[in-house]
Design an enzyme around this catalytic site. Structure first.
Site, short mmCIF file in Angstrom:
data_model
loop_
_atom_site.label_atom_id
_atom_site.label_comp_id
_atom_site.label_asym_id
_atom_site.label_seq_id
_atom_site.Cartn_x
_atom_site.Cartn_y
_atom_site.Cartn_z
N SER A 124 -1.71 -5.61 -5.64
CA SER A 124 -2.06 -4.19 -5.60
C SER A 124 -0.97 -3.36 -6.26
O SER A 124 0.21 -3.73 -6.25
CB SER A 124 -2.18 -3.77 -4.13
OG SER A 124 -2.16 -2.38 -4.00
N TYR A 148 1.38 -3.54 4.93
CA TYR A 148 0.36 -4.06 4.00
C TYR A 148 0.98 -4.30 2.62
O TYR A 148 0.85 -5.39 2.03
CB TYR A 148 -0.80 -3.06 3.89
CG TYR A 148 -1.64 -3.25 2.66
CD1 TYR A 148 -2.51 -4.33 2.56
CD2 TYR A 148 -1.54 -2.36 1.59
CE1 TYR A 148 -3.26 -4.52 1.41
CE2 TYR A 148 -2.29 -2.54 0.45
CZ TYR A 148 -3.14 -3.63 0.36
OH TYR A 148 -3.88 -3.81 -0.79
N LYS A 152 1.83 -7.94 0.22
CA LYS A 152 1.50 -8.21 -1.20
C LYS A 152 2.75 -8.61 -1.96
O LYS A 152 2.74 -9.53 -2.78
CB LYS A 152 0.83 -6.98 -1.83
CG LYS A 152 -0.53 -6.64 -1.27
CD LYS A 152 -1.58 -7.69 -1.61
CE LYS A 152 -2.95 -7.35 -1.06
NZ LYS A 152 -3.91 -8.47 -1.16
N1 UFG Z 1 -7.74 11.31 -0.25
C1 UFG Z 1 -8.16 12.53 0.27
N2 UFG Z 1 -9.02 12.55 1.31
C2 UFG Z 1 -9.49 11.40 1.88
C3 UFG Z 1 -9.07 10.15 1.36
C4 UFG Z 1 -8.19 10.15 0.29
O1 UFG Z 1 -7.74 13.60 -0.22
O2 UFG Z 1 -10.27 11.48 2.85
C5 UFG Z 1 -6.83 11.31 -1.39
C6 UFG Z 1 -5.51 10.64 -1.09
O3 UFG Z 1 -4.62 11.54 -0.51
C7 UFG Z 1 -5.10 10.15 -2.48
C8 UFG Z 1 -6.44 9.82 -3.16
O4 UFG Z 1 -7.42 10.54 -2.42
O5 UFG Z 1 -4.49 11.19 -3.19
C9 UFG Z 1 -6.79 8.35 -3.13
O6 UFG Z 1 -6.70 7.87 -1.80
P1 UFG Z 1 -7.31 6.46 -1.35
O7 UFG Z 1 -7.08 6.31 0.11
O8 UFG Z 1 -8.70 6.32 -1.84
O9 UFG Z 1 -6.45 5.42 -2.18
P2 UFG Z 1 -4.87 5.19 -2.18
O10 UFG Z 1 -4.42 5.48 -3.56
O11 UFG Z 1 -4.16 5.87 -1.09
O12 UFG Z 1 -4.80 3.65 -1.77
C10 UFG Z 1 -5.20 2.66 -2.62
C11 UFG Z 1 -5.68 1.43 -1.85
C12 UFG Z 1 -4.53 0.77 -1.14
C13 UFG Z 1 -3.37 0.59 -2.04
C14 UFG Z 1 -2.99 1.90 -2.68
C15 UFG Z 1 -1.82 1.80 -3.60
O13 UFG Z 1 -6.66 1.78 -0.91
O14 UFG Z 1 -4.97 -0.50 -0.71
O15 UFG Z 1 -4.10 2.37 -3.41
O16 UFG Z 1 -2.13 0.94 -4.63
F1 UFG Z 1 -2.31 0.13 -1.33
#
Ligand code: UFG
Length: 336
Positions: A124, A148, A152
């Site tokens: 990841s 998590y 990885k």
């Molecule tokens: N976000 C919101 N509201 C929500 C959910 C997410 O504003 O309800 C925003 C987050 O703050 C972020 C973006 O949308 O700015 C993406 O968030 P995600 O949770 O969809 O994805 P992440 O980038 O946080 O996480 C992903 C994977 C993880 C991994 C991470 C880093 O889900 O497994 O990328 O690679 F670890």
């Protein structure tokens, strides 16, 4: 060639199943269904018009996995099985160390015993921690901010140590950015249990009317519109990246580590707008405080994957949203 696909009933696993089948491989799913649904198997069968091979069990059971590897005459393993919720990993770290790290050790021991030395591993972009700059290239320093991410990182190091000790192993480490979207058929997609942690499934449930509004976590980041920027990649592109990684190992025989991303960042608000356009539905949102542990922006330099695998992502954001909406609107309760 028969390919063992651990976690093959999950979101990324089911799409990788189709990409492997499309490329002429015979995937054999190993899944314990702890975070996936048996209903996906009939869908895969309907799409491929072939019986689906599935062995139900846990990668932590080394002797059982060795038996499956021998019985099915497995030529390579794509290892996706694992726990993946960042927040849960903070609350239940031992679950993550056991299932993710313990699972990988167990699987590798079974492979060694059965004489199978080809592995594609799902890592990841989380291994880059909070990167000093974007786009992120593979040589960037690695760090972790939660258990998590730590699992990885440890598994990547474990694979490298194994490869140093035994150069006959062929290992592809794939660092995913943000997989979203669904298969174009609308028959398989992401089916999170409970409240979705991730952006796209949450937006889809707002568009469907299942949830009142999206909370946008932070609007004061140093990004063009103040909201977080991520490298969203269509899950079918990501799935094809696994096939390209496997082929590279089998044909060229050199281990590799590559980013699987598009190279383009999109902000949370851009995704909201694109989803509204694709679905024809409004997506209400409210700004909320930053989510702890989030970074401002994260997107890949995907050039090494193109150079080594001849692979690049091709499906744009509007297609990610359209496919996600097709899946969500046709299957409002997922596989249930
Ligand atoms: N976000 C919101 N509201 C929500 C959910 C997410 O504003 O309800 C925003 C987050 O703050 C972020 C973006 O949308 O700015 C993406 O968030 P995600 O949770 O969809 O994805 P992440 O980038 O946080 O996480 C992903 C994977 C993880 C991994 C991470 C880093 O889900 O497994 O990328 O690679 F670890």
């Amino acid at each position: 060639m028969n390919i063992l696909l651990t976690g093959g009933a999950g979101y990324i696993g089911s799409h990788t199943y189709l990409a492997l089948a499309e490329a002429g491989y015979t995937p054999v799913i190993v899944d314990n269904f702890s975070n996936s649904h048996r209903g996906v198997l009939q869908r895969l069968q309907a799409i491929t018009e072939r019986p689906v091979l599935c062995e139900e069990g846990d990668v932590l059971d080394t002797a059982w996995v060795e038996g499956v590897l021998r019985k099915r005459r497995i030529g390579g393993v794509v290892h996706l099985a694992g726990d993946k919720a960042v927040g849960e990993s903070v609350a239940k770290p031992l679950k993550y160390y056991r299932n993710n790290i313990g699972g990988a050790v167990s699987l590798l021991e079974a492979m060694q015993a059965a004489g199978c030395e080809v592995m594609v591993f799902s890592s990841s972009a989380t291994v880059y921690g909070d990167p000093a700059s974007v786009p992120i290239a593979e040589h960037f320093p690695r760090s972790h901010t939660n258990p998590y991410g730590h699992t990885k990182l440890v598994i990547e190091d474990m694979l490298a140590a194994l490869n140093t000790a035994q150069p006959s192993w062929k290992i592809a480490v794939l660092r995913y950015f943000n997989p979203v979207g669904a298969h174009a058929s609308g028959l398989i997609g992401e089916d999170p249990s409970g409240i979705p942690n991730n952006l796209m499934p949450f937006i889809a449930q707002v568009a469907l009317g299942k949830r009142a509004h999206l909370q946008v976590f932070g609007n004061d980041y140093a990004t063009p519109d103040g909201t977080g920027v991520r490298d969203f990649i269509h899950v079918s592109d990501l799935a094809e990246g696994h096939v390209a990684g496997l082929k590279a190992l089998l044909e060229r025989g050199e281990s590799l580590t590559v980013n699987l991303g598009t190279g383009r960042g999109h902000s949370v608000l851009e995704v909201v707008k694109a989803f509204e356009a694709a679905s024809g539905r409004p997506v209400a949102y409210q700004f909320a405080p930053r989510r702890p542990g989030d970074i401002a922006q994260c997107y890949a330099d995907p050039s090494l994957a193109e150079q080594l695998l001849g692979w690049r992502a091709s499906r744009p954001l509007d297609q990610m949203c359209a496919d996600s909406w097709r899946w969500q609107s046709k299957n409002p309760d997922g596989y249930r």
